[in-house]
Design an enzyme around this catalytic site. Structure first.
Site, PDB file in Angstrom:
ATOM      1  N   SER A  39      42.581  46.928  43.672  1.00 49.77           N
ATOM      2  CA  SER A  39      41.857  46.102  43.676  1.00 49.77           C
ATOM      3  C   SER A  39      41.858  44.813  44.358  1.00 49.77           C
ATOM      4  O   SER A  39      42.795  44.638  44.790  1.00 49.77           O
ATOM      5  CB  SER A  39      40.290  46.116  42.466  1.00 49.77           C
ATOM      6  OG  SER A  39      41.187  45.268  41.592  1.00 49.77           O
ATOM      7  N   GLY A  40      40.423  44.383  44.141  1.00 48.90           N
ATOM      8  CA  GLY A  40      40.959  43.029  45.055  1.00 48.90           C
ATOM      9  C   GLY A  40      41.129  41.817  44.058  1.00 48.90           C
ATOM     10  O   GLY A  40      42.240  41.023  44.405  1.00 48.90           O
ATOM     11  N   HIS A  41      41.388  41.983  42.490  1.00 57.84           N
ATOM     12  CA  HIS A  41      42.750  40.821  42.113  1.00 57.84           C
ATOM     13  C   HIS A  41      43.827  41.156  42.128  1.00 57.84           C
ATOM     14  O   HIS A  41      44.120  40.396  41.938  1.00 57.84           O
ATOM     15  CB  HIS A  41      41.861  41.675  40.568  1.00 57.84           C
ATOM     16  CG  HIS A  41      42.478  40.740  38.940  1.00 57.84           C
ATOM     17  ND1 HIS A  41      42.687  39.204  39.348  1.00 57.84           N
ATOM     18  CD2 HIS A  41      43.321  41.081  37.937  1.00 57.84           C
ATOM     19  CE1 HIS A  41      44.114  39.084  38.386  1.00 57.84           C
ATOM     20  NE2 HIS A  41      44.190  40.051  37.921  1.00 57.84           N
ATOM     21  N   ASP A  82      47.840  52.842  41.469  1.00 55.72           N
ATOM     22  CA  ASP A  82      46.138  52.502  41.428  1.00 55.72           C
ATOM     23  C   ASP A  82      45.676  53.985  40.800  1.00 55.72           C
ATOM     24  O   ASP A  82      46.345  55.704  41.324  1.00 55.72           O
ATOM     25  CB  ASP A  82      45.655  52.468  41.952  1.00 55.72           C
ATOM     26  CG  ASP A  82      43.916  51.823  41.898  1.00 55.72           C
ATOM     27  OD1 ASP A  82      43.946  50.965  42.009  1.00 55.72           O
ATOM     28  OD2 ASP A  82      43.403  52.749  41.853  1.00 55.72           O
ATOM     29  N   ASP A  83      45.373  54.292  39.663  1.00 57.43           N
ATOM     30  CA  ASP A  83      44.806  56.063  38.951  1.00 57.43           C
ATOM     31  C   ASP A  83      43.978  55.767  40.388  1.00 57.43           C
ATOM     32  O   ASP A  83      43.776  57.301  39.872  1.00 57.43           O
ATOM     33  CB  ASP A  83      44.297  55.536  38.339  1.00 57.43           C
ATOM     34  CG  ASP A  83      45.087  55.444  36.418  1.00 57.43           C
ATOM     35  OD1 ASP A  83      46.575  55.778  36.767  1.00 57.43           O
ATOM     36  OD2 ASP A  83      44.990  55.126  35.385  1.00 57.43           O
ATOM     37  N   GLY A 106      41.609  43.407  35.662  1.00 55.36           N
ATOM     38  CA  GLY A 106      40.030  41.867  35.619  1.00 55.36           C
ATOM     39  C   GLY A 106      39.641  42.492  34.156  1.00 55.36           C
ATOM     40  O   GLY A 106      39.888  41.289  33.644  1.00 55.36           O
ATOM     41  N   HIS A 137      45.194  18.752  28.293  1.00 59.48           N
ATOM     42  CA  HIS A 137      46.619  19.056  27.208  1.00 59.48           C
ATOM     43  C   HIS A 137      46.151  19.452  26.241  1.00 59.48           C
ATOM     44  O   HIS A 137      45.094  19.888  25.904  1.00 59.48           O
ATOM     45  CB  HIS A 137      46.749  17.585  27.152  1.00 59.48           C
ATOM     46  CG  HIS A 137      46.097  16.923  25.860  1.00 59.48           C
ATOM     47  ND1 HIS A 137      45.803  17.077  25.231  1.00 59.48           N
ATOM     48  CD2 HIS A 137      45.112  15.647  27.098  1.00 59.48           C
ATOM     49  CE1 HIS A 137      44.580  16.366  24.560  1.00 59.48           C
ATOM     50  NE2 HIS A 137      43.699  15.659  26.155  1.00 59.48           N
ATOM     51  N   HIS A 157      40.553  35.878  29.576  1.00 57.05           N
ATOM     52  CA  HIS A 157      40.215  35.546  31.318  1.00 57.05           C
ATOM     53  C   HIS A 157      39.523  34.074  31.826  1.00 57.05           C
ATOM     54  O   HIS A 157      38.273  33.892  31.355  1.00 57.05           O
ATOM     55  CB  HIS A 157      39.518  36.176  31.971  1.00 57.05           C
ATOM     56  CG  HIS A 157      38.993  36.350  33.819  1.00 57.05           C
ATOM     57  ND1 HIS A 157      38.585  37.168  33.737  1.00 57.05           N
ATOM     58  CD2 HIS A 157      40.201  35.586  34.241  1.00 57.05           C
ATOM     59  CE1 HIS A 157      37.887  36.939  36.051  1.00 57.05           C
ATOM     60  NE2 HIS A 157      38.768  36.024  35.324  1.00 57.05           N
ATOM     61  N   ILE A 175      33.413  31.970  35.927  1.00 60.79           N
ATOM     62  CA  ILE A 175      33.546  31.245  37.171  1.00 60.79           C
ATOM     63  C   ILE A 175      32.674  29.530  36.470  1.00 60.79           C
ATOM     64  O   ILE A 175      31.144  28.929  36.541  1.00 60.79           O
ATOM     65  CB  ILE A 175      32.865  31.916  38.195  1.00 60.79           C
ATOM     66  CG1 ILE A 175      33.932  30.737  39.480  1.00 60.79           C
ATOM     67  CG2 ILE A 175      31.022  31.653  38.404  1.00 60.79           C
ATOM     68  CD1 ILE A 175      33.310  31.662  40.866  1.00 60.79           C
TER      69      ILE A 175
HETATM   70  C1  LIG Z   1      27.118  35.723  30.946  1.00 63.17           C
HETATM   71  C2  LIG Z   1      27.334  37.676  31.838  1.00 63.17           C
HETATM   72  C3  LIG Z   1      28.444  37.961  31.644  1.00 63.17           C
HETATM   73  C4  LIG Z   1      25.689  38.569  31.320  1.00 63.17           C
HETATM   74  O1  LIG Z   1      25.929  38.826  32.023  1.00 63.17           O
HETATM   75  P1  LIG Z   1      24.464  40.391  31.495  1.00 63.17           P
HETATM   76  O2  LIG Z   1      25.068  40.724  30.158  1.00 63.17           O
HETATM   77  O3  LIG Z   1      24.825  41.318  32.403  1.00 63.17           O
HETATM   78  O4  LIG Z   1      23.118  39.656  31.167  1.00 63.17           O
HETATM   79  P2  LIG Z   1      22.349  39.486  31.790  1.00 63.17           P
HETATM   80  O5  LIG Z   1      22.619  38.940  33.448  1.00 63.17           O
HETATM   81  O6  LIG Z   1      21.527  41.068  31.576  1.00 63.17           O
HETATM   82  O7  LIG Z   1      21.604  38.197  31.796  1.00 63.17           O
HETATM   83  C5  LIG Z   1      21.286  38.529  30.548  1.00 63.17           C
HETATM   84  C6  LIG Z   1      20.821  36.935  30.338  1.00 63.17           C
HETATM   85  O8  LIG Z   1      21.149  35.754  30.847  1.00 63.17           O
HETATM   86  C7  LIG Z   1      20.616  34.979  32.042  1.00 63.17           C
HETATM   87  N1  LIG Z   1      22.179  34.727  31.970  1.00 63.17           N
HETATM   88  C8  LIG Z   1      22.941  35.483  32.402  1.00 63.17           C
HETATM   89  N2  LIG Z   1      24.213  34.626  33.358  1.00 63.17           N
HETATM   90  C9  LIG Z   1      23.833  32.692  33.091  1.00 63.17           C
HETATM   91  C10 LIG Z   1      24.200  32.706  33.738  1.00 63.17           C
HETATM   92  N3  LIG Z   1      25.631  32.849  34.096  1.00 63.17           N
HETATM   93  N4  LIG Z   1      23.629  31.097  33.250  1.00 63.17           N
HETATM   94  C11 LIG Z   1      22.488  31.079  33.337  1.00 63.17           C
HETATM   95  N5  LIG Z   1      21.887  32.526  32.444  1.00 63.17           N
HETATM   96  C12 LIG Z   1      22.257  33.319  32.395  1.00 63.17           C
HETATM   97  C13 LIG Z   1      19.770  35.843  32.450  1.00 63.17           C
HETATM   98  O9  LIG Z   1      18.773  35.456  33.349  1.00 63.17           O
HETATM   99  C14 LIG Z   1      19.139  36.791  31.303  1.00 63.17           C
HETATM  100  O10 LIG Z   1      18.314  36.028  30.908  1.00 63.17           O
HETATM  101  P3  LIG Z   1      16.295  36.724  30.279  1.00 63.17           P
HETATM  102  O11 LIG Z   1      17.086  37.276  28.804  1.00 63.17           O
HETATM  103  O12 LIG Z   1      15.575  35.308  29.685  1.00 63.17           O
HETATM  104  O13 LIG Z   1      15.837  37.883  31.228  1.00 63.17           O
HETATM  105  C15 LIG Z   1      26.890  36.727  33.607  1.00 63.17           C
HETATM  106  O14 LIG Z   1      25.963  37.199  34.214  1.00 63.17           O
HETATM  107  C16 LIG Z   1      27.999  36.046  34.044  1.00 63.17           C
HETATM  108  O15 LIG Z   1      27.630  34.721  34.404  1.00 63.17           O
HETATM  109  N6  LIG Z   1      29.143  36.488  34.240  1.00 63.17           N
HETATM  110  C17 LIG Z   1      30.311  35.733  34.627  1.00 63.17           C
HETATM  111  C18 LIG Z   1      30.533  35.810  36.289  1.00 63.17           C
HETATM  112  C19 LIG Z   1      31.857  35.500  36.463  1.00 63.17           C
HETATM  113  O16 LIG Z   1      32.128  34.248  35.879  1.00 63.17           O
HETATM  114  N7  LIG Z   1      32.455  36.001  37.716  1.00 63.17           N
HETATM  115  C20 LIG Z   1      33.660  34.991  38.213  1.00 63.17           C
HETATM  116  C21 LIG Z   1      35.038  36.398  38.008  1.00 63.17           C
HETATM  117  S1  LIG Z   1      36.539  36.264  38.624  1.00 63.17           S
END
Ligand SMILES: CC(C)(COP(=O)(O)OP(=O)(O)OC[C@H]1O[C@@H](n2cnc3c(N)ncnc32)[C@H](O)[C@@H]1OP(=O)(O)O)[C@@H](O)C(=O)NCCC(=O)NCCS
Length: 207
Positions: free
Chosen positions: A11-13, A34-35, A68, A135, A144, A165
């Site tokens: 995948s992308g990762h 890959d599966d 991932g 440190h 991750h 992120i």
């Molecule tokens: C935190 C996270 C995992 C939650 O995902 P989820 O379980 O699907 O949750 P939801 O999208 O249903 O959000 C739940 C609530 O949190 C809030 N929320 C979600 N992510 C948020 C964030 N990063 N900052 C602030 N609020 C956030 C939503 O608005 C929602 O609020 P509400 O209940 O008041 O409507 C996701 O939003 C996130 O930030 N993922 C990180 C992605 C990332 O880092 N990717 C890099 C890959 S290399």
């Protein structure tokens, strides 16, 4: 070190991981498992099988699990290690690794990462692009750390956690295992209960 590197997950990762391996210039050839049988190649590198074929390459290949999802990556890497496969770590040449830093088996350290002195990184971790770990950090197995995360000094991240992120963890803060921290979050106090945490400062998302 074997002649072939097999990256599990095309995948992308997997592509970013393959790019690190190419830049390390240690293997004569690099291929994917890959599966998904419909994927025949990725980034010009062939898909030569799936995880059930690993034993065919036990004497010829090193393995790296580029999945991932933390729990799935743990399952696949632990199975490979139990079966006696050679699992390697991949460290991008541009990463800056301090003195007395330990990096566990099967961990990827991506481009532009800085890991400062005396930090310990567990096995099967993803230390993603341009993250900064200061440190004396302790990053447990199968964590991750997403791109652009900043961890201050003496931070501990528990097993299987996912730090989203661009998020920040302040100094001397401990996160227990199984934490999910949202994109752009700021953690200033210990987290002692696994779950999803978002915002500045973080609050737990209750479902
Ligand atoms: C935190 C996270 C995992 C939650 O995902 P989820 O379980 O699907 O949750 P939801 O999208 O249903 O959000 C739940 C609530 O949190 C809030 N929320 C979600 N992510 C948020 C964030 N990063 N900052 C602030 N609020 C956030 C939503 O608005 C929602 O609020 P509400 O209940 O008041 O409507 C996701 O939003 C996130 O930030 N993922 C990180 C992605 C990332 O880092 N990717 C890099 C890959 S290399």
């Amino acid at each position: 070190m074997k002649d072939i590197l097999i990256i599990i997950g095309a995948s992308g990762h997997g592509k970013v991981v393959a790019d690190i391996a190419i830049k390390m210039n240690k293997w004569q050839s690099i291929a994917f498992f890959d599966d998904d049988e419909s994927i025949k190649a990725s980034m010009g590198l062939k898909v030569i099988g799936n995880t059930t074929d690993a034993y065919i390459y036990i004497d010829k290949a090193d393995f790296f699990v580029a999945i991932g999802n933390n729990a799935t990556r743990e399952k696949v890497q632990e199975k490979l290690m139990d079966e006696g496969m050679s699992v390697v770590s991949l460290i991008h040449p541009s990463a800056v690794i301090g003195t007395d830093v330990e990096i566990g088996i099967g961990t990827a350290v991506m481009a532009g990462v800085v890991i400062n002195s005396s930090s310990k990184i567990g096995k099967g971790c993803i230390i993603n692009t341009s993250s900064s770990l200061d440190h004396d950090n302790v990053i447990e197995d199968y964590v991750h750390i997403s791109p652009g995360v900043n961890l201050a000094g003496t931070v501990k991240i528990g097993k299987g956690s996912w730090i989203g992120i661009g998020s920040v963890v302040s100094n001397n803060v401990n996160l227990c295992s199984g934490c999910k921290v949202g994109a752009g979050a700021v953690v200033v106090k210990d987290i002692t209960e696994s779950g999803t945490y978002v915002g500045v400062p973080v609050r737990r998302v209750v479902r």
